[in-house]
Design an enzyme around this catalytic site. Structure first.
Site, PDB file in Angstrom:
ATOM      1  N   TYR A 161      -3.779 113.845  -2.430  1.00 55.75           N
ATOM      2  CA  TYR A 161      -4.000 113.654  -0.996  1.00 55.75           C
ATOM      3  C   TYR A 161      -4.911 114.750  -0.444  1.00 55.75           C
ATOM      4  O   TYR A 161      -5.857 114.478   0.309  1.00 55.75           O
ATOM      5  CB  TYR A 161      -2.656 113.662  -0.282  1.00 55.75           C
ATOM      6  N   ALA A 162      -4.642 116.000  -0.792  1.00 53.41           N
ATOM      7  CA  ALA A 162      -5.459 117.106  -0.295  1.00 53.41           C
ATOM      8  C   ALA A 162      -6.905 116.975  -0.765  1.00 53.41           C
ATOM      9  O   ALA A 162      -7.840 117.229   0.002  1.00 53.41           O
ATOM     10  CB  ALA A 162      -4.869 118.444  -0.748  1.00 53.41           C
TER      11      ALA A 162
END
Length: 293
Positions: A161-162
């Protein structure tokens, strides 16, 4: 020569599309922008949800549009519909909010899961932007990309996600520099932890990832990862940052006479950004170590 006006722009029925408006931050943004006077097109994937969202509109003017950001055909149809519905005036504001979150230790993220993460949060966002840029140039409008604090600091177990959020931040920077000459302003809204339905999905996807790991690999991470999922959800529940605060930051990005490049929402994201600027990597790693269990 008089100084340029700093008075906020009035919505005056300006057309705005928000992707990922079915729930959470997207829904809050759609309803808030509708209330303050924008002509809102709410991007949803499910027609039933879209109908319910239209019925929740106080003035009945909000319109739902089917937009799966990973479906090129739906994106083209949405762009054509909005251009038609606005009488050729086109879209004035695009809010790229749609996204998913793949939680898992990076050692356990499959290529298929990583592609899904990037297809939705990065490739899909750019595809929507490209489809609507002719309209935004015509109106000299605004592009607002909703990311998160994880677009600045990457936390353990949220690496996929990051990485996608870092990429979306980079796209935003490049688009801001490329589109400036066309009069299109680009801003990023970075909310911190906010309690929305996405946390139920994150927890479910995290447990599904654990179940899909080989036995010995699962045992390496099980306790730490489950603790991370639990504590992350508790932090979101305890957060004072609300969907309404994020929605209002989106409104400001669309109406400020001189929009900021970034609007950070919540003390947690502001603290993380400050620490990332001030601390060397090794010190920041020590600060984040409890997140890794």
């Amino acid at each position: 020569m008089p100084a340029p006006s700093r008075k906020p722009l009035a919505p005056h029925g300006r057309a705005v599309l928000i992707t990922g408006a079915s729930s959470g931050l997207g829904r809050a943004c759609a309803l808030h922008l509708d209330r303050v006077g924008f002509r809102v097109f709410a991007g949803v994937r499910d027609e039933g949800v879209g109908k319910e969202l239209e019925e929740a509109s106080p003035d009945g003017l909000l319109r739902a549009v089917r937009v799966d950001v990973t479906d090129a055909g739906q994106i083209r149809e949405a762009a054509a519909r909005i251009d038609r519905d606005t009488g050729g005036q086109g879209l004035w504001g695009l809010v790229n909010n749609a996204g998913v979150c793949v939680p898992a230790p990076l050692e356990c993220v499959t290529p298929e899961r990583l592609r899904w993460q990037f297809d939705t949060n990065v490739v899909g966002q750019l595809a929507v932007t490209q489809a609507f840029l002719p309209q935004l140039r015509r109106t000299r409008g605004r592009l607002v990309n909703v990311t998160s604090g994880l677009g600045t600091v990457a936390l353990p177990y949220l690496g996929a996600y990051a990485s996608a959020q870092f990429a979306k931040e980079a796209l935003s920077d490049v688009l801001r520099r490329e589109l400036r000459e066309f009069g299109v302003a680009v801003s990023v809204v970075q909310p911190g932890a906010v309690l929305t339905p996405i946390w139920d999905k994150v927890t479910g996807l995290g447990r599904e990832a654990l179940d899909g790991m080989p036995g010995e690999l699962a045992e390496l991470y099980r306790i730490r990862f489950n603790r991370f999922l639990y504590e992350s959800e508790q932090a979101a529940r305890a957060s004072r940052t609300t969907p309404a605060a994020t929605a209002d930051s989106v409104r400001r990005a669309l109406t400020d006479a001189r929009p900021r490049t970034r609007y950070r929402v919540g003390t947690d994201v502001k603290r993380l950004v400050a620490l990332a600027r001030l601390l060397p990597d090794t010190a920041l790693d020590r600060y984040l170590r409890p997140a890794a269990g």
